[in-house]
Design a protein around this motif. Sequence first.
Motif, PDB file in Angstrom:
ATOM      1  N   ALA A 179     -31.285   5.468 -11.621  1.00  0.00           N
ATOM      2  CA  ALA A 179     -30.651   4.593 -10.628  1.00  0.00           C
ATOM      3  C   ALA A 179     -30.658   3.146 -11.111  1.00  0.00           C
ATOM      4  O   ALA A 179     -29.668   2.422 -10.929  1.00  0.00           O
ATOM      5  N   GLN A 180     -31.740   2.720 -11.755  1.00  0.00           N
ATOM      6  CA  GLN A 180     -31.806   1.364 -12.288  1.00  0.00           C
ATOM      7  C   GLN A 180     -30.778   1.158 -13.396  1.00  0.00           C
ATOM      8  O   GLN A 180     -30.120   0.111 -13.457  1.00  0.00           O
ATOM      9  N   LEU A 181     -30.630   2.168 -14.266  1.00  0.00           N
ATOM     10  CA  LEU A 181     -29.633   2.070 -15.335  1.00  0.00           C
ATOM     11  C   LEU A 181     -28.224   2.017 -14.757  1.00  0.00           C
ATOM     12  O   LEU A 181     -27.380   1.247 -15.224  1.00  0.00           O
ATOM     13  N   SER A 182     -27.956   2.806 -13.752  1.00  0.00           N
ATOM     14  CA  SER A 182     -26.638   2.792 -13.101  1.00  0.00           C
ATOM     15  C   SER A 182     -26.353   1.446 -12.466  1.00  0.00           C
ATOM     16  O   SER A 182     -25.255   0.895 -12.597  1.00  0.00           O
ATOM     17  N   ASN A 183     -27.348   0.888 -11.778  1.00  0.00           N
ATOM     18  CA  ASN A 183     -27.181  -0.439 -11.150  1.00  0.00           C
ATOM     19  C   ASN A 183     -26.981  -1.516 -12.209  1.00  0.00           C
ATOM     20  O   ASN A 183     -26.183  -2.433 -12.021  1.00  0.00           O
ATOM     21  N   HIS A 184     -27.696  -1.413 -13.312  1.00  0.00           N
ATOM     22  CA  HIS A 184     -27.566  -2.390 -14.390  1.00  0.00           C
ATOM     23  C   HIS A 184     -26.159  -2.332 -14.988  1.00  0.00           C
ATOM     24  O   HIS A 184     -25.548  -3.371 -15.261  1.00  0.00           O
ATOM     25  N   GLU A 185     -25.632  -1.119 -15.178  1.00  0.00           N
ATOM     26  CA  GLU A 185     -24.277  -0.972 -15.738  1.00  0.00           C
ATOM     27  C   GLU A 185     -23.219  -1.487 -14.754  1.00  0.00           C
ATOM     28  O   GLU A 185     -22.220  -2.075 -15.167  1.00  0.00           O
ATOM     29  N   ILE A 186     -23.434  -1.264 -13.483  1.00  0.00           N
ATOM     30  CA  ILE A 186     -22.479  -1.748 -12.469  1.00  0.00           C
ATOM     31  C   ILE A 186     -22.494  -3.275 -12.462  1.00  0.00           C
ATOM     32  O   ILE A 186     -21.445  -3.919 -12.392  1.00  0.00           O
ATOM     33  N   ASN A 187     -23.686  -3.865 -12.536  1.00  0.00           N
ATOM     34  CA  ASN A 187     -23.796  -5.323 -12.562  1.00  0.00           C
ATOM     35  C   ASN A 187     -23.159  -5.912 -13.808  1.00  0.00           C
ATOM     36  O   ASN A 187     -22.590  -7.018 -13.756  1.00  0.00           O
ATOM     37  N   LYS A 188     -23.265  -5.227 -14.926  1.00  0.00           N
ATOM     38  CA  LYS A 188     -22.657  -5.691 -16.178  1.00  0.00           C
ATOM     39  C   LYS A 188     -21.135  -5.710 -16.069  1.00  0.00           C
ATOM     40  O   LYS A 188     -20.474  -6.620 -16.583  1.00  0.00           O
ATOM     41  N   SER A 189     -20.590  -4.691 -15.436  1.00  0.00           N
ATOM     42  CA  SER A 189     -19.144  -4.596 -15.344  1.00  0.00           C
ATOM     43  C   SER A 189     -18.543  -5.614 -14.374  1.00  0.00           C
ATOM     44  O   SER A 189     -17.358  -5.904 -14.427  1.00  0.00           O
ATOM     45  N   LEU A 190     -19.360  -6.114 -13.458  1.00  0.00           N
ATOM     46  CA  LEU A 190     -18.853  -7.109 -12.504  1.00  0.00           C
ATOM     47  C   LEU A 190     -18.848  -8.427 -13.196  1.00  0.00           C
ATOM     48  O   LEU A 190     -18.185  -9.291 -13.272  1.00  0.00           O
TER      49      LEU A 190
END
Length: 190
Positions: A179-190
């Motif tokens: 979940a942390q990796l998914s959130n980190h990737e979502i934040n990167k894409s924003l």
Amino acid sequence: MPKKFFNKWLPSSEKVARLKFMRIFGQRTLNPLLWYVNRRSIAKAMFIGTFWGILPVPFHSLFIILTVLWFEVNLPIGLCMAWLTNPLTVVPILYLGFWFGTKIYHVHMINTDMLLGVLHQILNWLKNFGHGHIDFSLAKILVSGLVIEAVLFAISFYLITHLLWRWSVVKAWKKRKQAQLSNHEINKSL
């Protein structure tokens, strides 16, 4: 995860302390260590409850409570394991106890004639108000086997509890990390 499950599922210390048969132990049952939920406390309670729960002794709940108070492990889990011996499990428990006993004493498994003979001795003993002879060789075989069975199952439940607890914690860690990796990737894409 297991800690949350047990905390939600287990009754409160006050509720158990109000039970009639628990009153004889007084305030000792309110000891916080008897209600603490962690891997070691639950696993030790499983060991104690399984050991006494398999042995067909009268008042095995009393022995479980005394042992739990002595070692200060989780009281409700220990008491729940007293239900191992019930009308559905007593025959397999006794059969396995006889089987272990026959292996210890190097005798053949009991047969119908042997059981009828012991039953006849017991009925004769009861009919004569305690006078007569009872062959206790089967009892020796059964008790020895039941002790071995109780120890083996208690160790097994202890180890299984440790393994399942560890597995669920590792699973929760992996899920949280994902979940942390998914959130980190979502934040990167924003």
